[in-house]
Scaffold this active site. Structure first.
Site, PDB file in Angstrom:
ATOM      1  N   VAL A 108      51.680  33.672  35.032  1.00  0.00           N
ATOM      2  CA  VAL A 108      52.248  32.351  35.274  1.00  0.00           C
ATOM      3  C   VAL A 108      52.299  31.650  33.919  1.00  0.00           C
ATOM      4  CG1 VAL A 108      51.920  30.116  36.414  1.00  0.00           C
ATOM      5  CG2 VAL A 108      51.339  32.238  37.620  1.00  0.00           C
TER       6      VAL A 108
ATOM      7  N   ILE B 280      50.593  28.587  41.762  1.00  0.00           N
ATOM      8  CA  ILE B 280      51.647  29.596  41.664  1.00  0.00           C
ATOM      9  C   ILE B 280      51.054  31.003  41.675  1.00  0.00           C
ATOM     10  CG2 ILE B 280      53.517  30.486  40.216  1.00  0.00           C
ATOM     11  CD1 ILE B 280      53.975  27.483  39.394  1.00  0.00           C
TER      12      ILE B 280
ATOM     13  N   TYR C 204      40.472  35.314  40.051  1.00  0.00           N
ATOM     14  CA  TYR C 204      40.334  36.474  40.923  1.00  0.00           C
ATOM     15  C   TYR C 204      39.047  36.409  41.730  1.00  0.00           C
ATOM     16  CZ  TYR C 204      44.134  38.279  38.010  1.00  0.00           C
ATOM     17  OH  TYR C 204      45.311  38.442  37.331  1.00  0.00           O
TER      18      TYR C 204
ATOM     19  N   GLU D 154      50.468  45.707  38.370  1.00  0.00           N
ATOM     20  CA  GLU D 154      50.471  46.018  36.936  1.00  0.00           C
ATOM     21  C   GLU D 154      50.323  44.745  36.116  1.00  0.00           C
ATOM     22  OE1 GLU D 154      50.484  48.089  33.449  1.00  0.00           O
ATOM     23  OE2 GLU D 154      50.346  48.927  35.463  1.00  0.00           O
TER      24      GLU D 154
ATOM     25  N   GLY E 244      47.387  26.364  37.364  1.00  0.00           N
ATOM     26  CA  GLY E 244      46.639  25.343  38.091  1.00  0.00           C
ATOM     27  C   GLY E 244      47.452  24.663  39.179  1.00  0.00           C
TER      28      GLY E 244
END
Length: 169
Positions: free
Chosen positions: A94, A103, A138, A90, A100
């Site tokens: 970060v 994480i 992504y 959902e 960068g």
């Protein structure tokens, strides 16, 4: 708990609801949707409990410098075509000062581990069209956009109207 030199990922508990709500407000601000955000600590506590029917789960990313610097909130979905469960993310967020640093990747790795362990055959999520930074991230993960689908939504008022009309019939 997953660890790297600077981040650990752990499953959030109902006790983390206040921290998650703070992160959700930051996410809503980033997405220019603060006017739509009404997160509730009490509801999130309830929804993160093992007994909750929502199936809502969350991961928290924490560093030694700060406590919570990111999160992923997810639940199971189901593919009728694959007759198999998947995970639906959902939200994944970060804090800007930590982007960068790997994480987001650590959160996705943990999501992939969970999906694999549970026998899920895919992970789905949506991204705002204008969020090129996220889309590029992504892309680097190997995700593919599903251009042939349109996201649809019934809001609370429409749900009530449809349910009421069905009860009257």
């Amino acid at each position: 708990m997953e660890s790297s030199p600077h981040v650990s990922i752990r499953k959030a508990t109902p006790d983390d609801a206040k921290t998650l709500v703070d992160l959700i407000v930051e996410l809503a601000t980033y997405e220019n949707l603060l006017d739509e955000a009404e997160p509730s600590v009490e509801l999130l506590e309830e929804h993160l409990s093992a007994e909750a029917l929502t199936g809502c789960e969350a991961l928290l990313a924490e560093t030694e410098r700060d406590t919570a610097v990111g999160f992923a909130l997810f639940f199971h979905n189901y593919s009728t075509f694959q007759t198999n469960a998947g995970l639906y993310v959902e939200d994944l967020f970060v804090r800007s000062t930590y982007r960068g640093e790997g994480i987001g990747l650590a959160l996705f790795r943990r999501l992939a581990e969970i999906a694999e362990k549970r026998g899920c055959r895919r992970i789905d999520w949506a991204v705002l069209d204008w969020n090129t930074e996220a889309i590029e991230f992504y892309d680097e993960l190997g995700a593919e956009p599903l251009d042939d689908w349109t996201t649809m939504r019934l809001d609370e008022e429409a749900i009530e109207e449809i349910a009421t009309a069905g009860a009257a019939a």
